[in-house]
Scaffold this active site. Sequence first.
Site, PDB file in Angstrom:
ATOM      1  N   ASP A  60       0.819  -1.222   0.000  1.00 50.38           N
ATOM      2  CA  ASP A  60       0.000   0.000   0.000  1.00 50.38           C
ATOM      3  C   ASP A  60       0.852   1.270   0.000  1.00 50.38           C
ATOM      4  O   ASP A  60       0.331   2.378   0.218  1.00 50.38           O
ATOM      5  CB  ASP A  60      -0.918   0.021   1.237  1.00 50.38           C
ATOM      6  CG  ASP A  60      -2.159  -0.847   1.040  1.00 50.38           C
ATOM      7  OD1 ASP A  60      -2.812  -0.709  -0.006  1.00 50.38           O
ATOM      8  OD2 ASP A  60      -2.478  -1.658   1.938  1.00 50.38           O
ATOM      9  N   GLU A  65      -0.087   9.643   1.343  1.00 53.05           N
ATOM     10  CA  GLU A  65      -0.809  10.606   2.197  1.00 53.05           C
ATOM     11  C   GLU A  65      -0.942  10.116   3.639  1.00 53.05           C
ATOM     12  O   GLU A  65      -0.968  10.911   4.577  1.00 53.05           O
ATOM     13  CB  GLU A  65      -2.219  10.832   1.642  1.00 53.05           C
ATOM     14  CG  GLU A  65      -3.070  11.688   2.571  1.00 53.05           C
ATOM     15  CD  GLU A  65      -4.508  11.871   2.120  1.00 53.05           C
ATOM     16  OE1 GLU A  65      -5.146  10.887   1.720  1.00 53.05           O
ATOM     17  OE2 GLU A  65      -4.979  13.010   2.170  1.00 53.05           O
ATOM     18  N   ASP A  66      -1.025   8.796   3.797  1.00 50.90           N
ATOM     19  CA  ASP A  66      -1.354   8.274   5.121  1.00 50.90           C
ATOM     20  C   ASP A  66      -0.229   8.367   6.142  1.00 50.90           C
ATOM     21  O   ASP A  66      -0.474   8.196   7.331  1.00 50.90           O
ATOM     22  CB  ASP A  66      -1.831   6.812   4.995  1.00 50.90           C
ATOM     23  CG  ASP A  66      -3.169   6.758   4.283  1.00 50.90           C
ATOM     24  OD1 ASP A  66      -4.017   7.620   4.573  1.00 50.90           O
ATOM     25  OD2 ASP A  66      -3.353   5.874   3.430  1.00 50.90           O
ATOM     26  N   ARG A  85       1.039  -1.548   7.424  1.00 55.13           N
ATOM     27  CA  ARG A  85       1.527  -0.298   6.849  1.00 55.13           C
ATOM     28  C   ARG A  85       2.520   0.424   7.771  1.00 55.13           C
ATOM     29  O   ARG A  85       3.113   1.426   7.378  1.00 55.13           O
ATOM     30  CB  ARG A  85       0.349   0.610   6.497  1.00 55.13           C
ATOM     31  CG  ARG A  85      -0.598  -0.041   5.488  1.00 55.13           C
ATOM     32  CD  ARG A  85      -1.485   0.962   4.800  1.00 55.13           C
ATOM     33  NE  ARG A  85      -0.703   1.975   4.106  1.00 55.13           N
ATOM     34  CZ  ARG A  85      -1.212   3.072   3.570  1.00 55.13           C
ATOM     35  NH1 ARG A  85      -2.501   3.297   3.646  1.00 55.13           N
ATOM     36  NH2 ARG A  85      -0.429   3.952   2.959  1.00 55.13           N
ATOM     37  N   ARG A 130      -8.726   3.352  11.583  1.00 55.48           N
ATOM     38  CA  ARG A 130      -7.274   3.542  11.505  1.00 55.48           C
ATOM     39  C   ARG A 130      -6.745   4.598  12.475  1.00 55.48           C
ATOM     40  O   ARG A 130      -5.600   4.516  12.913  1.00 55.48           O
ATOM     41  CB  ARG A 130      -6.886   3.958  10.075  1.00 55.48           C
ATOM     42  CG  ARG A 130      -7.303   2.977   8.992  1.00 55.48           C
ATOM     43  CD  ARG A 130      -6.439   1.736   9.006  1.00 55.48           C
ATOM     44  NE  ARG A 130      -6.871   0.792   7.988  1.00 55.48           N
ATOM     45  CZ  ARG A 130      -6.451   0.805   6.735  1.00 55.48           C
ATOM     46  NH1 ARG A 130      -5.568   1.702   6.333  1.00 55.48           N
ATOM     47  NH2 ARG A 130      -6.893  -0.099   5.881  1.00 55.48           N
ATOM     48  N   HIS A 160     -11.587   6.400   5.397  1.00 55.48           N
ATOM     49  CA  HIS A 160     -10.990   7.590   6.019  1.00 55.48           C
ATOM     50  C   HIS A 160     -11.947   8.784   5.903  1.00 55.48           C
ATOM     51  O   HIS A 160     -12.805   8.800   5.013  1.00 55.48           O
ATOM     52  CB  HIS A 160      -9.703   7.975   5.275  1.00 55.48           C
ATOM     53  CG  HIS A 160      -8.549   7.035   5.466  1.00 55.48           C
ATOM     54  ND1 HIS A 160      -7.821   6.538   4.408  1.00 55.48           N
ATOM     55  CD2 HIS A 160      -7.977   6.531   6.588  1.00 55.48           C
ATOM     56  CE1 HIS A 160      -6.852   5.764   4.870  1.00 55.48           C
ATOM     57  NE2 HIS A 160      -6.926   5.731   6.183  1.00 55.48           N
ATOM     58  N   CYS A 245      -4.851  10.434  -1.629  1.00 54.43           N
ATOM     59  CA  CYS A 245      -3.962   9.420  -1.018  1.00 54.43           C
ATOM     60  C   CYS A 245      -2.611   9.320  -1.700  1.00 54.43           C
ATOM     61  O   CYS A 245      -1.651   8.843  -1.111  1.00 54.43           O
ATOM     62  CB  CYS A 245      -4.567   8.022  -1.104  1.00 54.43           C
ATOM     63  SG  CYS A 245      -6.284   7.939  -0.832  1.00 54.43           S
TER      64      CYS A 245
HETATM   65  C1  CIR Z   1      -5.378   0.985   2.807  1.00 49.23           C
HETATM   66  O1  CIR Z   1      -6.389   0.321   3.063  1.00 49.23           O
HETATM   67  O2  CIR Z   1      -4.655   1.439   3.671  1.00 49.23           O
HETATM   68  C2  CIR Z   1      -5.055   1.243   1.348  1.00 49.23           C
HETATM   69  N1  CIR Z   1      -5.412   0.109   0.563  1.00 49.23           N
HETATM   70  C3  CIR Z   1      -5.775   2.468   0.847  1.00 49.23           C
HETATM   71  C4  CIR Z   1      -5.347   3.721   1.514  1.00 49.23           C
HETATM   72  C5  CIR Z   1      -6.019   4.916   0.964  1.00 49.23           C
HETATM   73  N2  CIR Z   1      -5.505   6.091   1.539  1.00 49.23           N
HETATM   74  C6  CIR Z   1      -6.218   7.173   1.780  1.00 49.23           C
HETATM   75  O3  CIR Z   1      -7.436   7.195   1.615  1.00 49.23           O
HETATM   76  N3  CIR Z   1      -5.587   8.223   2.285  1.00 49.23           N
END
Ligand code: CIR
Length: 250
Positions: A60, A65-66, A85, A130, A160, A245
């Site tokens: 991922d 962004e995360d 992650r 999360r 999110h 993201c």
């Molecule tokens: C996840 O589930 O963490 C990733 N497959 C998708 C993350 C998407 N990120 C976001 O919306 N900021």
Amino acid sequence: MFTKAIVRKPGRNFAQGITSANLGKPDYPTALSQHEHYCEALRTYGLELTLLEPDLDYPDGCFVEDVAVITEKCAIITRPGDKSRQGEEKKIEDILAQYMKIERIVSPGTVDGGDILRMEDHFYIGLSQRTNQQGAHQLKSILENHGYAASTIPVKGILHLQTGATYIGRNHVVAIPEFADAFKGFRVIEADKEEAYAANCLSVNDFLLMPAGFAKTKQKILKSGYQIMEIEMSEFRKMDGGLTCLSLMF
Ligand code: CIR
């Protein structure tokens, strides 16, 4: 104005990331090509990119962004809410440390950057699967110490906060109907009921990137005077990702 962005190419094991979308397996060559168009759009709107190669330890990892929340005063390195992650943030921290002061979310706090919605100098922090209370509390204190305002908001039924609401500048938010009254003092443009994915837009230096194929919501946003570029996002959508993201802008 943003001048820089960090992005990371999806890796060939991209399909092994986390998803709840039920839209099938992403096609890797198509994902790469969509990512290239996305990068090209950011360059067109004036950003200089740091383009990272994939890290196969983190399927991922393209959803950069995360792992950080960037402000004018500092970058707050997050502690991602899903174990698979945790660790993605290290490389991004090394890069951001060259440009700005670093703050950190620490255990037992967890925060995913996708839960942080900045609207001018107010940060809405989504409490989601999360981002937990401890993480939100830490983040709020850091932001307040730097002179920003912050408040929490519950996130249910979506991944999110920014999955369902994004700030597009000039006091406008695009949001799913559930968030129609959530942001006092801002004008909400509701994403059409069948077009919830279009609530994730990306504002880049007075231009707006929208996911391609959401005509009704696009019309509503156009009416408010925005210049829109559509980007094909089908393969990232399959992995629960949207436009915000895929980059960290500063
Ligand atoms: C996840 O589930 O963490 C990733 N497959 C998708 C993350 C998407 N990120 C976001 O919306 N900021």
